[in-house]
Scaffold this motif. Structure first.
Motif, short mmCIF file in Angstrom:
data_model
loop_
_atom_site.label_atom_id
_atom_site.label_comp_id
_atom_site.label_asym_id
_atom_site.label_seq_id
_atom_site.Cartn_x
_atom_site.Cartn_y
_atom_site.Cartn_z
N VAL A 27 -21.95 -33.07 9.18
CA VAL A 27 -21.22 -34.25 9.24
C VAL A 27 -21.70 -35.70 9.36
O VAL A 27 -21.24 -36.53 8.37
CB VAL A 27 -20.38 -34.32 10.63
CG1 VAL A 27 -19.35 -35.39 11.14
CG2 VAL A 27 -19.54 -32.96 10.60
N CYS A 28 -22.85 -36.00 9.70
CA CYS A 28 -23.45 -37.30 9.69
C CYS A 28 -23.90 -37.56 8.39
O CYS A 28 -24.08 -38.58 7.67
CB CYS A 28 -24.74 -37.10 10.63
SG CYS A 28 -24.12 -37.58 12.49
N LEU A 29 -24.43 -36.40 7.63
CA LEU A 29 -24.89 -36.51 6.27
C LEU A 29 -23.81 -36.77 5.44
O LEU A 29 -24.03 -37.84 4.46
CB LEU A 29 -25.40 -35.07 5.63
CG LEU A 29 -25.72 -34.91 4.35
CD1 LEU A 29 -26.72 -36.15 3.76
CD2 LEU A 29 -26.22 -33.61 4.02
N LEU A 30 -22.73 -36.16 5.42
CA LEU A 30 -21.47 -36.33 4.59
C LEU A 30 -21.06 -37.76 4.66
O LEU A 30 -20.34 -38.43 3.85
CB LEU A 30 -20.44 -35.51 4.87
CG LEU A 30 -20.69 -33.90 4.37
CD1 LEU A 30 -19.43 -32.91 4.69
CD2 LEU A 30 -20.98 -34.05 3.02
N LEU A 31 -20.77 -38.18 5.95
CA LEU A 31 -20.52 -39.59 6.17
C LEU A 31 -21.55 -40.91 5.74
O LEU A 31 -21.09 -41.90 5.22
CB LEU A 31 -20.10 -39.88 7.59
CG LEU A 31 -18.76 -39.24 8.17
CD1 LEU A 31 -18.98 -39.23 9.82
CD2 LEU A 31 -17.64 -39.48 7.47
N GLY A 32 -22.95 -40.44 6.00
CA GLY A 32 -23.85 -41.44 5.60
C GLY A 32 -23.83 -41.51 4.05
O GLY A 32 -24.83 -42.37 3.68
N LEU A 33 -23.46 -40.67 3.37
CA LEU A 33 -23.50 -40.78 1.70
C LEU A 33 -22.76 -41.99 1.31
O LEU A 33 -23.14 -42.42 0.17
CB LEU A 33 -22.89 -39.63 0.95
CG LEU A 33 -23.82 -38.10 1.12
CD1 LEU A 33 -22.67 -37.16 0.45
CD2 LEU A 33 -24.87 -38.13 0.60
N GLY A 34 -21.75 -42.49 1.99
CA GLY A 34 -21.35 -43.92 1.62
C GLY A 34 -22.46 -44.92 1.63
O GLY A 34 -22.04 -45.81 0.93
N PHE A 35 -23.64 -44.79 2.18
CA PHE A 35 -24.44 -45.81 2.13
C PHE A 35 -25.32 -45.75 0.96
O PHE A 35 -26.18 -46.78 0.93
CB PHE A 35 -25.53 -45.64 3.51
CG PHE A 35 -24.71 -46.04 4.84
CD1 PHE A 35 -24.05 -47.10 5.13
CD2 PHE A 35 -24.50 -44.88 5.83
CE1 PHE A 35 -23.22 -47.40 6.30
CE2 PHE A 35 -23.79 -45.37 6.95
CZ PHE A 35 -23.42 -46.41 7.30
N THR A 36 -25.30 -44.69 0.27
CA THR A 36 -26.09 -44.35 -0.86
C THR A 36 -25.30 -44.92 -2.34
O THR A 36 -25.92 -44.94 -3.38
CB THR A 36 -26.48 -43.05 -1.16
OG1 THR A 36 -25.11 -42.25 -1.09
CG2 THR A 36 -27.23 -42.46 0.00
N THR A 37 -23.97 -45.39 -2.11
CA THR A 37 -23.22 -45.99 -3.20
C THR A 37 -23.86 -47.34 -3.43
O THR A 37 -24.59 -47.94 -2.53
CB THR A 37 -21.88 -45.98 -2.81
OG1 THR A 37 -21.56 -46.72 -1.47
CG2 THR A 37 -21.31 -44.61 -2.41
#
Length: 603
Positions: free
Chosen positions: A445-455
């Motif tokens: 869950v943290c990984l999926l939400l954290g993907l926004g920081f890689t945009t």
């Protein structure tokens, strides 16, 4: 205390859950505030660190965790961390969990950056040491030329950053894969719970000292290193007069000691009944102060080298410009008398001097040092620039980013533990999911939400979380902890609990700190924070301008300001909401007990 001695002391004294707490001050929580953003200028307070002062909070959290385990004969459940203080339903605990969730979402992004740089360090020429060629192969890329190679690699190659938060952009696949790797390693560290975490932190807490010692030896031998060290220990009174300095100092200590996150209380509940947490709190606080100063000396010795290199390079360019413009002997102008020659030539040949005046640079060692301790991404811009000027740069780069990864993983262990521990108290989750599955679900869950920081605009959201996700909430949570222990539960009862565990009551120093000094300091800092936030106007962020190769200050859009308000309110609102809920439940329970008809119908 010297660092080797400190490590030995930790190995001998801090056992069981205590060793996990040593990983917090030695973790990225300590170093990141000096290497990534450095909100507390070290020269503002001569490199000092009030860790021992805030060690009173460290001891209080240790005592709370251990007292729970002795009362209930089991490690501390997450939602009941404050049960022994009669703050029902864990008001501060839930706020701590929300804050830890925010931290976990963006903290591992730093580890992803470290992986990205580490993988690129195994090259003949470090990619951030020179600008790439343009598409025609006729010159360097313009964005890199107007900036620096290290800035270009960080903002363009690493982040592929947009020009503002309003611009949309796709996920950076390289960063996304590095983030996946970072979360996979975190999961492997915590897969077996607190036992596997304890084994990991023995390495993550000690190996960075080895790397720091190597860097210290190398750093102090570099040309100009002492300029950085002197800069660090030179106090600036104007900085000490600013409330923001003290707000940032308090936040630094909360991060480095792990106060307010709940992880200290959770780890303390695993200690043995005869564990001397008083001694541990003092030792860990001293280690934290020593680590901060030690890491700062290493950092500023490198910064001093980098600043001196840039300053002397500027002087050399100015010297060559004067020699090529005026008929002067080769050895007439040097770095020591260049200021004299500029003044003399300007006076003697004003018309000829006017032709080069626009090309003359202002060379200042102080300005270079000021640049070295301000701004975002210092660990990936300033430090990497210094590394490129060292012999065998690839070796120093690999060592540096391995150290950053270990520091970052040490921080993540405590943050993730603070989330997983309370989730294990939810019957629905524990009955349906195994410990390994629950830990993996949290990481996914943290990984999926954290993907926004890689945009492309992700770094701006990263900055938002870093600036507003934890600072205000930590101040509030620790303030609630101190008030609850000192005035609601009562110092007398708390001292009696400590006497039952240690065999003696705390001395006058701890009583004064818990009862007066800590509450007053925290209330003052909390008020200063609110006033500073209100007077500061609209929140701003640093946006990358590729045309000028510099960061420019921009106001957050309306939706960004609304999200900041949500970050500030969401965690602290858990305290009053949970308290109201607990009060209502208690009132309802008393009503049922007092109503005979309710009892009869129930039968």
């Amino acid at each position: 205390m010297g660092q080797p001695d400190a490590v030995c002391a930790c190995m001998c004294v801090l056992r069981c859950g205590s060793w996990k707490r040593v990983a917090l001050p030695i973790s990225l929580s300590n170093a990141r505030r000096r290497w990534f953003h450095d909100p507390v200028p070290p020269h503002a307070g001569s490199g000092g660190d009030p860790s021992v002062l805030y060690g009173t909070g460290h001891w209080a959290e240790d005592a709370l965790g251990k007292h729970w385990s002795l009362e209930h004969h089991q490690p501390l459940p997450g939602w009941s961390r404050w049960g022994s203080c009669h703050v029902h339903k864990a008001c501060a605990s839930i706020a701590s969990v929300v804050t830890s969730i925010y931290l976990c979402l963006y903290y591992n992004v730093i580890n992803a950056w470290s992986f990205w740089y580490l993988f690129h360090s195994f090259q003949t020429i470090l990619p951030w040491s020179q600008c790439p060629f343009n598409s025609n192969q006729t010159g360097f890329l313009e964005e890199c030329e107007v900036a620096t190679p290290t800035q270009y690699f960080f903002f363009r190659e690493t982040l592929n950053i947009s020009s503002s938060i309003d611009e949309n952009g796709s996920v950076h696949m390289g960063q996304a894969l590095c983030l996946l790797l970072a979360w996979l390693i975190v999961y492997l560290f915590i897969v077996r719970g607190v036992k596997s975490t304890g084994k990991v932190v023995y390495f993550t807490a000690t190996f960075p000292y080895v790397v720091l010692s190597i860097y210290l030896i190398r750093g102090v031998t570099l040309h100009g290193a002492m300029n950085g060290v002197k800069y660090m220990f030179t106090p600036k009174m104007e900085q000490l007069a600013k409330p923001q300095t003290w707000i940032n100092a308090a936040t630094q200590i909360f991060f480095s000691l792990g106060l307010g996150f709940g992880s200290l209380i959770a780890f303390a509940s695993y200690n043995h009944h005869n564990n001397n947490f008083e001694k541990q709190a003092v030792v860990v606080s001293l280690i934290n102060s020593g680590t901060s100063i030690f890491a700062s000396i290493v950092t500023f010795s490198i910064y001093g080298f980098k600043a001196t290199f840039n300053y002397e390079s500027c002087l050399e360019r100015t010297r060559l410009l004067l020699l090529n413009t005026f008929e002067l002997a080769e050895d007439a102008v040097n770095k020591d008398n260049i200021t004299f020659w500029i003044s003399e030539l300007n006076h003697s040949y004003p018309e000829q001097f006017d032709t080069i005046s626009s090309k003359l640079e202002t060379c200042s060692l102080e300005a270079e040092l000021d640049t070295a301790v301000e701004g975002t991404g210092l660990a990936f811009i300033v430090y990497t620039e210094a590394i490129t000027n060292m012999p065998v740069a690839q070796l120093w780069s690999v060592l540096y980013f391995i150290m950053l990864l270990l520091l970052g993983m040490g921080s993540m262990l405590g943050n993730v533990t603070a989330i997983i521990t309370p989730l294990r108290d939810v019957p629905l989750l524990t009955q349906k999911l195994s410990s390994e599955t629950l830990n993996g679900l949290v990481c996914v869950v943290c990984l999926l939400l954290g993907l926004g920081f890689t945009t492309r605009p992700g770094n701006y959201w990263f900055t938002m979380f870093n600036d507003y996700g934890a600072t205000f909430s930590l101040l509030f949570i620790v303030l609630i902890e101190v008030i609850t222990v000192s005035y609601i539960y009562g110092l007398k009862r708390f001292e009696k609990d400590i006497e039952d565990m240690l065999g003696h009551q705390p001395n006058w120093y701890w009583r004064i700190m818990w009862g007066a000094v800590s509450p007053l300091l925290l209330i003052s800092i909390f008020i200063f924070y609110i006033i500073n936030y209100i007077q500061g106007g609209a929140p701003t962020y640093q946006a990358w301008n590729k045309e000028t190769g510099r960061s420019v200050e921009m106001d957050y859009p309306v939706y960004g300001q609304a999200f900041i308000a949500l970050l500030l309110v969401s965690s602290v609102s858990c305290v009053p909401i949970t308290a109201i809920y607990a009060f209502c439940m208690r009132h309802h329970h008393r009503t049922e007990v007092q109503d005979p008809s309710t009892n009869t119908s129930a039968i």
